[in-house]
Design an enzyme around this catalytic site. Sequence first.
Site, short mmCIF file in Angstrom:
data_model
loop_
_atom_site.label_atom_id
_atom_site.label_comp_id
_atom_site.label_asym_id
_atom_site.label_seq_id
_atom_site.Cartn_x
_atom_site.Cartn_y
_atom_site.Cartn_z
N GLN A 111 -8.69 -6.81 -11.09
CA GLN A 111 -9.37 -5.64 -10.52
C GLN A 111 -8.92 -4.35 -11.20
O GLN A 111 -9.74 -3.49 -11.53
CB GLN A 111 -9.05 -5.58 -9.02
N HIS A 162 0.84 -1.20 0.00
CA HIS A 162 0.00 0.00 0.00
C HIS A 162 0.88 1.26 0.00
O HIS A 162 0.60 2.23 -0.72
CB HIS A 162 -0.89 0.05 1.25
N SER A 211 -2.60 -8.26 2.95
CA SER A 211 -3.15 -8.22 4.32
C SER A 211 -3.52 -9.64 4.76
O SER A 211 -3.49 -9.96 5.94
CB SER A 211 -4.38 -7.32 4.38
#
Length: 285
Positions: free
Chosen positions: A157, A41, A190
């Site tokens: 995505q 991130h 994550s």
Amino acid sequence: MPDTIDTVRTVRDLRTHVAAWRASGETVALVPTMGAIHAGHLSLVTLAKTLADHVVTSLFVNPLQFGPREDFHAYPRSEARDTEALAKAGSALLYAPDANEMYPPGFSTKVHVGDLTEDLCGASRPNHFDGVATVVAKLLLQCAPDKAIFGEKDYQQLLVIKRFVRDLNIPVEIVGGLIVREADGLALSSRNAYLSPAERAVAPVLHATIAQVAGDLAKGRGADDASEAARFKLEAAGFRVDYVAVRDPDTLMPLHGPVKRARVLAAVHLGKTRLIDNVPVLAES
Ligand code: AMP
């Protein structure tokens, strides 16, 4: 000077901040996340800083993109730690709405992207990409950034988002960021926190295997042959394979035989954890 970051939780407060920057002629990049911030991130925030004057990071664990038997409730949540890491990385604003702000009572609209969402992760996670496209469309309209940054880690995505942004004429540039990996090749995620020590030891085989497929394809091996060999290798290592696929990097259409440009994509289960990864292929000409 300590790094500071403001946190806002409503569309109204988000727009107030963005409007103030716009009034000074400054640009804005948005980095959407579900939190549990890691170096992957943060690399998107670092990239965003090179592309705009201010970086907004959003943190929203989006219920719409989780299936009924998926990990929405178990998904790691660590807003205090995330806030600190994002401040240090230079994000100016954290937008962390609650579910009611995002989906007020009576919410009944969804963004559905056809075609690109039908297989790969779309086949095993029905409604997932509708949930992603709906929340990302809302985030883009709420923030109205100049650019929005998404990781290649979630390659399908990224293409889905580029497609609906184009189809709906949303005035934003979608930028992809490279995958950040552990030293042993495992893509940061994550969900890696779910892995037991024994599973964590096996997990890097996923990247090693698809990297080998990419290497073999670059040397002229056929796509079907290489992906079958990879499936066998992953199963032998203890993964339950959802898919290993060699696809066109722009359309995700299946490729067969020798390839020039391609993307190798895989999704596997290791115990209770679903892992995805992908690598580019550039054949020697
Ligand atoms: P998530 O919080 O998992 O929804 O991810 C938020 C953004 O970070 C998405 O655009 C992801 O593709 C991206 N991302 C997740 N993991 C990585 C990684 N290892 N490297 C680069 N970007 C990542």
